[in-house]
Design a protein around this motif. Structure first.
Motif, PDB file in Angstrom:
ATOM      1  N   VAL B 339       0.854  -1.203   0.000  1.00  0.00           N
ATOM      2  CA  VAL B 339       0.000   0.000   0.000  1.00  0.00           C
ATOM      3  C   VAL B 339       0.886   1.247   0.000  1.00  0.00           C
ATOM      4  O   VAL B 339       2.068   1.170   0.357  1.00  0.00           O
ATOM      5  N   PRO B 340       0.335   2.392  -0.408  1.00  0.00           N
ATOM      6  CA  PRO B 340       1.101   3.633  -0.265  1.00  0.00           C
ATOM      7  C   PRO B 340       1.523   3.788   1.193  1.00  0.00           C
ATOM      8  O   PRO B 340       0.752   3.442   2.100  1.00  0.00           O
ATOM      9  N   ARG B 341       2.741   4.297   1.402  1.00  0.00           N
ATOM     10  CA  ARG B 341       3.290   4.280   2.762  1.00  0.00           C
ATOM     11  C   ARG B 341       2.412   5.008   3.765  1.00  0.00           C
ATOM     12  O   ARG B 341       2.343   4.635   4.930  1.00  0.00           O
ATOM     13  N   SER B 342       1.716   6.047   3.298  1.00  0.00           N
ATOM     14  CA  SER B 342       0.880   6.828   4.214  1.00  0.00           C
ATOM     15  C   SER B 342      -0.332   6.036   4.695  1.00  0.00           C
ATOM     16  O   SER B 342      -0.978   6.437   5.655  1.00  0.00           O
ATOM     17  N   GLY B 369       9.425   0.563   5.175  1.00  0.00           N
ATOM     18  CA  GLY B 369       9.988   1.645   4.367  1.00  0.00           C
ATOM     19  C   GLY B 369       9.303   1.781   3.023  1.00  0.00           C
ATOM     20  O   GLY B 369       9.302   2.851   2.426  1.00  0.00           O
ATOM     21  N   ASP B 370       8.727   0.704   2.525  1.00  0.00           N
ATOM     22  CA  ASP B 370       8.080   0.787   1.212  1.00  0.00           C
ATOM     23  C   ASP B 370       6.612   0.380   1.215  1.00  0.00           C
ATOM     24  O   ASP B 370       5.999   0.297   0.156  1.00  0.00           O
TER      25      ASP B 370
END
Lengths: 455, 455
Positions: B339-342, B369-370
């Protein structure tokens, strides 16, 4: 059947123009090559729906479509001609999202590199692709050609900077490729397949871009002059081999350096002299610049180094003047071969041989950090003469023989289509063409570009 | 027609085996999933010519081929079953070239990551893809799956580390894709298309790898414990948002942390406690580690930091024990959403919801981290029960709804084929399948994997 122009007008109203001056501009990018007649119409899309409507009509009527934006290409890939619709996405310029946390932006294809980066800078971000045409080139055009630029050895090429795409297919359907996450291997990598496909697979109507954080620290600039271009190439190879990664490392050969000095009214350099212009950035910029200066000292006649940004820009002005300087020499055919960095000096030997054997002048600038050379074939008049094509043919084959490739960042377009099978081999050329046909079974997407049957 | 096995034996002699124990091993990778019956034969190719001979026979006889090497995959992509030829490239392990000047290596597909990097280290180089299975995984398998690993946020994924490929096509023809130069946009990007194609497009028999120079400087290691996994995820997002790019940032949730402590005989952590393990490297490693410690202090219960490599490895031992620790809990279905890190904290909320609603346990480790999470669904017995599939289905949909993707680094294989069209959409699924058919018109390349028709 209702004529295609009437269908376009009925669906798209004022987006459709047949103004002769607009049609005429749609015939030619910056390659010097133009389609022999103007297209049927220019559609100036303002939305994904405009693009879809255009493709539905093109599909139903079997009308070829050439996607365009800034027309800043240099391989003729976006030139539109007789019987074709020129579909411009230049007015689709919105930034739909900027996410600093996820280091991504979602944009429309018509936004210009420089404008995008101006807006991203407010968030401490930037998009790395940096073609020399960044003040006029569009993100969609960068993606369609797989654009490179000056910063690639350190910061990557367009393929490294795109996470996903929205693509309108030949029949007007819309797909979304790729992902918003750092990692993603779901299915085949259609995003990468689209990058550099030069309008032959679909119309890029949106892009999710992978961003970087603005680089903190100094910018240091070096220039060094060398008695021969071979010395300059050897010096740049030594910098690369040292492991230091400058942001920019540009090489100008003797003819191009002399032309730039001429244009700028500077004292002419010594016969045969070549120049390297190098920039380092980031937290270690100063130490890296000192390291580079030490390496250059063993090869160069003189080295200048500044840690001042403004003074650095002054040192780079010779490189920045190159485009105008070469135009002043005559008409130019700008080529774009790329070789492994260790073979760059040999490639300059080959350029000198081609100049000698064909009796032509080929001033050359190179992105020396990544082995991408732009030999500029100089000629008189509007049409590329046969002697220039023969020289270009010789040069391409030399690049491929050195483990290089036809095009580092400009693409195949119309100008290099005749050499594509030579590099790919017939089996791979046919395979690629068959893939193209999956996207475009009726042959309406940018026909006559990239994949052109041998005569 | 001469039976396929006789044809293989006649062309390949001792490379062909039908030893039952060898055939049995060819049925299953490390996913826990096995083909229901063994393949016809295992061909242990030792050369490109062996692979071509096998494919020519397979093509002529219409026999399916499953390419294999280490069998370290976890999606079932390389499991070979009844009526199929298992084509192993595990014995093609040569390094054909290492070029420090051009920062590239040319290798055969069967070489193991760890062995390659041991040899590259002598030249001051390394290849960045770093799957947790690096001690057994092969470069060819990395490429076929688009492998990721622990270092991707800073050093990229497999797709960023391959310049070109040699590929044997379904009918035995050989093509070479890509380039040796930093830049290259000649034709379509078949190299990227092959990466992550899981044996459905051709057999990778050679690779030109993009290398990095060994990273100089310190390695600093931090671990931090948090009272909840949400706090840990928020802390990792804060590190990412700060712009500091650690080499490794791994997150362990409460269930996985407890299992690892149990395995290692350590005092059990507090209920609900989660762990972050972080490593920085390079010239700024120490300053970056200090910066990260300051960020973590606002979220964590305690933070440990060391600049000593050995002590760092000791801190990381809990993460390294994870695979064995989770195996001790029961059978596992290892998933791989990204998923997107946010959105990572939200994804952990979704995992907790899925656990609650389906009554299952899902210890999860994440490459924080990713944004790549590995939820491990625990069950009893050899067969994945329906309740686990239902929970996995729920979890996949939650990941996609958060802007994520089905698989960050493991691939689709057999295990995730049923969800592929959900993420791609029917139009793109069909397009990808049609591209696959261009490479494999008769359907002999790894059938039943990735692109599987809905029942």
């Amino acid at each position: 059947m209702v004529p295609v122009l009437d269908q376009l007008r009925s669906a798209l109203g004022p987006r459709v123009t047949t103004d002769p001056s607009v049609l005429d501009r749609a015939r030619c990018d910056r390659s010097g090559h133009a389609a022999s007649a103007p297209p049927i119409a220019v559609v100036r899309a303002q939305s994904v729906e405009d693009v879809r409507a255009t493709m539905r009509i093109a599909h139903a009527t079997g009308t070829p479509v050439v996607t365009q934006a800034a027309m800043s290409g240099v391989a003729g890939a976006s030139n539109a001609g007789a019987g074709e619709i020129a579909l411009s996405v230049a007015e689709m310029t919105r930034i739909l999202e900027i996410s600093p946390d996820d280091e991504l932006a979602v944009v429309e294809p018509g936004i210009v590199n420089a404008e995008l980066n101006a807006q991203l800078a407010e968030h401490g971000l930037w998009w790395a692709p940096d073609p020399a045409s960044r003040e006029i080139a569009t993100v969609g055009g960068n993606i369609a050609t797989g654009a490179g630029g000056l910063l690639c050895a350190k910061y990557g090429v367009t393929r490294d900077a795109v996470l996903g795409l929205d693509v309108v297919l030949a029949d007007g359907r819309l797909i979304s490729t790729g992902h918003r996450s750092v990692k993603g291997v779901t299915g085949l990598d259609i995003t990468s397949l689209m990058i550099g496909s030069e309008g032959t697979l679909g119309v890029i109507v949106g892009a999710t871009l992978k961003l970087r954080r603005l680089v903190a620290g100094d910018v240091c600039t070096l220039t060094a002059t060398f008695s021969t271009v071979r010395d300059a190439a050897a010096a740049s190879a030594a910098v690369t081999a040292s492991g230091i990664r400058p942001a920019i490392m540009e090489l100008m050969d003797a003819l191009s350096l002399r032309a730039a000095h001429d244009l700028l009214g500077l004292e002419l350099p010594a016969d045969g002299a070549a120049l390297l212009a190098i920039q380092t950035d980031g937290p270690d910029a100063a130490a890296e610049a000192d390291g580079i200066a030490r390496i250059l000292a063993g090869h160069a006649q003189d080295v200048s180094l500044t840690r001042d940004r403004e003074e650095g820009e002054h040192l780079l002005r010779i490189r920045r003047a190159m485009h105008h300087a070469l135009s002043a020499l005559g008409s130019t055919l700008v080529e774009d071969v790329s070789v492994p960095r260790s073979r760059m000096a040999e490639m300059f030997d080959e350029i000198a041989r081609v100049e000698r054997e064909h009796g032509v002048r080929i001033p050359t600038v190179a992105h020396a950090g990544d082995g991408n050379l732009h030999p500029n074939f100089i000629f008189d008049g509007d049409e590329v003469p046969d002697v220039i094509w023969a020289a270009a043919d010789d040069l391409f084959r030399a690049a491929v023989a050195l483990g290089g490739t036809l095009t580092g960042e400009h693409g195949i377009g119309v100008l290099k289509a005749r050499w594509l099978a030579d590099e790919l081999g017939d089996d791979q050329w046919q395979l690629q063409r068959d893939i193209m046909r999956v996207f475009d079974p009726t042959g309406i997407l940018n026909p006559g570009k990239v994949f052109v049957d041998a005569e």
